[in-house]
Motif scaffolding. Sequence first.
Motif, PDB file in Angstrom:
ATOM      1  N   GLY A 109      96.564  -9.124  -0.205  1.00 32.84           N
ATOM      2  CA  GLY A 109      96.346  -8.216  -1.325  1.00 32.84           C
ATOM      3  C   GLY A 109      97.455  -8.292  -2.358  1.00 32.84           C
ATOM      4  N   LEU A 110      98.636  -8.680  -1.910  1.00 32.30           N
ATOM      5  CA  LEU A 110      99.777  -8.836  -2.812  1.00 32.30           C
ATOM      6  C   LEU A 110      99.929 -10.275  -3.300  1.00 32.30           C
ATOM      7  N   ASP A 111      99.115 -11.169  -2.755  1.00 30.97           N
ATOM      8  CA  ASP A 111      99.161 -12.589  -3.084  1.00 30.97           C
ATOM      9  C   ASP A 111     100.545 -13.173  -2.813  1.00 30.97           C
ATOM     10  N   VAL A 112     101.081 -12.844  -1.630  1.00 27.73           N
ATOM     11  CA  VAL A 112     102.360 -13.398  -1.201  1.00 27.73           C
ATOM     12  C   VAL A 112     102.156 -14.180   0.092  1.00 27.73           C
ATOM     13  N   ASP A 113     103.031 -15.123   0.334  1.00 24.64           N
ATOM     14  CA  ASP A 113     102.979 -15.943   1.539  1.00 24.64           C
ATOM     15  C   ASP A 113     103.614 -15.168   2.686  1.00 24.64           C
ATOM     16  N   LEU A 114     102.824 -14.821   3.680  1.00 26.54           N
ATOM     17  CA  LEU A 114     103.332 -14.034   4.806  1.00 26.54           C
ATOM     18  C   LEU A 114     104.420 -14.786   5.559  1.00 26.54           C
ATOM     19  N   GLY A 115     104.289 -16.097   5.654  1.00 30.95           N
ATOM     20  CA  GLY A 115     105.325 -16.896   6.316  1.00 30.95           C
ATOM     21  C   GLY A 115     106.676 -16.722   5.653  1.00 30.95           C
ATOM     22  N   ASP A 116     106.686 -16.698   4.317  1.00 33.12           N
ATOM     23  CA  ASP A 116     107.937 -16.488   3.587  1.00 33.12           C
ATOM     24  C   ASP A 116     108.499 -15.093   3.848  1.00 33.12           C
ATOM     25  N   ILE A 117     107.627 -14.103   3.892  1.00 31.11           N
ATOM     26  CA  ILE A 117     108.065 -12.724   4.166  1.00 31.11           C
ATOM     27  C   ILE A 117     108.697 -12.645   5.558  1.00 31.11           C
ATOM     28  N   ILE A 118     108.077 -13.276   6.537  1.00 31.76           N
ATOM     29  CA  ILE A 118     108.602 -13.261   7.910  1.00 31.76           C
ATOM     30  C   ILE A 118     109.959 -13.950   7.970  1.00 31.76           C
ATOM     31  N   THR A 168     115.561  -6.063  18.118  1.00 32.48           N
ATOM     32  CA  THR A 168     115.467  -7.060  17.056  1.00 32.48           C
ATOM     33  C   THR A 168     114.023  -7.190  16.597  1.00 32.48           C
ATOM     34  N   HIS A 169     113.117  -7.200  17.532  1.00 28.52           N
ATOM     35  CA  HIS A 169     111.682  -7.290  17.207  1.00 28.52           C
ATOM     36  C   HIS A 169     111.279  -6.121  16.313  1.00 28.52           C
ATOM     37  N   GLN A 170     111.670  -4.931  16.676  1.00 25.23           N
ATOM     38  CA  GLN A 170     111.338  -3.745  15.888  1.00 25.23           C
ATOM     39  C   GLN A 170     111.971  -3.804  14.507  1.00 25.23           C
ATOM     40  N   ALA A 171     113.202  -4.300  14.440  1.00 23.56           N
ATOM     41  CA  ALA A 171     113.898  -4.405  13.155  1.00 23.56           C
ATOM     42  C   ALA A 171     113.195  -5.401  12.239  1.00 23.56           C
ATOM     43  N   VAL A 172     112.746  -6.527  12.793  1.00 27.13           N
ATOM     44  CA  VAL A 172     112.032  -7.526  11.988  1.00 27.13           C
ATOM     45  C   VAL A 172     110.718  -6.949  11.494  1.00 27.13           C
ATOM     46  N   CYS A 173     109.987  -6.261  12.356  1.00 31.45           N
ATOM     47  CA  CYS A 173     108.714  -5.646  11.953  1.00 31.45           C
ATOM     48  C   CYS A 173     108.927  -4.631  10.828  1.00 31.45           C
ATOM     49  N   ALA A 174     109.938  -3.795  10.966  1.00 27.52           N
ATOM     50  CA  ALA A 174     110.231  -2.798   9.934  1.00 27.52           C
ATOM     51  C   ALA A 174     110.640  -3.475   8.630  1.00 27.52           C
ATOM     52  N   CYS A 175     111.386  -4.556   8.730  1.00 28.97           N
ATOM     53  CA  CYS A 175     111.829  -5.282   7.549  1.00 28.97           C
ATOM     54  C   CYS A 175     110.646  -5.935   6.832  1.00 28.97           C
ATOM     55  N   ILE A 176     109.694  -6.458   7.579  1.00 28.02           N
ATOM     56  CA  ILE A 176     108.491  -7.050   6.980  1.00 28.02           C
ATOM     57  C   ILE A 176     107.765  -6.005   6.144  1.00 28.02           C
ATOM     58  N   VAL A 177     107.608  -4.820   6.691  1.00 28.74           N
ATOM     59  CA  VAL A 177     106.928  -3.743   5.964  1.00 28.74           C
ATOM     60  C   VAL A 177     107.712  -3.377   4.705  1.00 28.74           C
ATOM     61  N   ARG A 178     109.041  -3.284   4.815  1.00 28.65           N
ATOM     62  CA  ARG A 178     109.865  -2.964   3.634  1.00 28.65           C
ATOM     63  C   ARG A 178     109.731  -4.041   2.562  1.00 28.65           C
ATOM     64  N   LEU A 179     109.728  -5.299   2.983  1.00 26.74           N
ATOM     65  CA  LEU A 179     109.595  -6.390   2.021  1.00 26.74           C
ATOM     66  C   LEU A 179     108.233  -6.362   1.328  1.00 26.74           C
ATOM     67  N   LEU A 180     107.193  -6.042   2.078  1.00 26.98           N
ATOM     68  CA  LEU A 180     105.866  -5.941   1.464  1.00 26.98           C
ATOM     69  C   LEU A 180     105.811  -4.774   0.479  1.00 26.98           C
ATOM     70  N   ARG A 181     106.420  -3.663   0.837  1.00 27.91           N
ATOM     71  CA  ARG A 181     106.448  -2.516  -0.080  1.00 27.91           C
ATOM     72  C   ARG A 181     107.241  -2.859  -1.342  1.00 27.91           C
ATOM     73  N   ASN A 182     108.394  -3.510  -1.145  1.00 29.57           N
ATOM     74  CA  ASN A 182     109.192  -3.927  -2.299  1.00 29.57           C
ATOM     75  C   ASN A 182     108.408  -4.864  -3.203  1.00 29.57           C
ATOM     76  N   GLU A 183     107.673  -5.769  -2.597  1.00 30.74           N
ATOM     77  CA  GLU A 183     106.848  -6.700  -3.373  1.00 30.74           C
ATOM     78  C   GLU A 183     105.797  -5.940  -4.183  1.00 30.74           C
ATOM     79  N   ARG A 184     105.164  -4.967  -3.552  1.00 30.81           N
ATOM     80  CA  ARG A 184     104.156  -4.159  -4.258  1.00 30.81           C
ATOM     81  C   ARG A 184     104.789  -3.460  -5.451  1.00 30.81           C
ATOM     82  N   GLU A 185     105.948  -2.869  -5.235  1.00 25.87           N
ATOM     83  CA  GLU A 185     106.629  -2.143  -6.305  1.00 25.87           C
ATOM     84  C   GLU A 185     107.095  -3.085  -7.414  1.00 25.87           C
ATOM     85  N   GLN A 186     107.603  -4.275  -7.048  1.00 24.81           N
ATOM     86  CA  GLN A 186     108.048  -5.247  -8.053  1.00 24.81           C
ATOM     87  C   GLN A 186     106.884  -5.738  -8.906  1.00 24.81           C
TER      88      GLN A 186
END
Length: 83
Positions: free
Chosen positions: A63-72, A5-23
């Motif tokens: 760098g993306l100006d997003v709230d990390l707490g929300d991403i988590i 679960t820990h690994q899945a959450v970490c991977a998901c955080i990275v995906r969400l940050l990448r998606n945010e960059r692309e959006q």
Amino acid sequence: MAEKTHQAVCACIVRLLRNEREQQGLSRYAVAGRSGLSEQMIGYVERGLRRPSLETVVRLAAGLDVDLGDIIKRANTLVARAK
């Protein structure tokens, strides 16, 4: 939290940050300039070739100006739904 679960959450955080960059229509180069990270490091992280440190994730979010707490929170929700 179980290791998988820990690994899945970490991977998901990275995906969400990448998606945010692309959006936002930002290149890795642009985010590198905003975050102080190298474009190469951002690429490694986004492709899953490197596991980012907390500092790296914080800098990416800034760098993306997003709230990390929300991403988590979003990552935790997505992983919990996938179970």
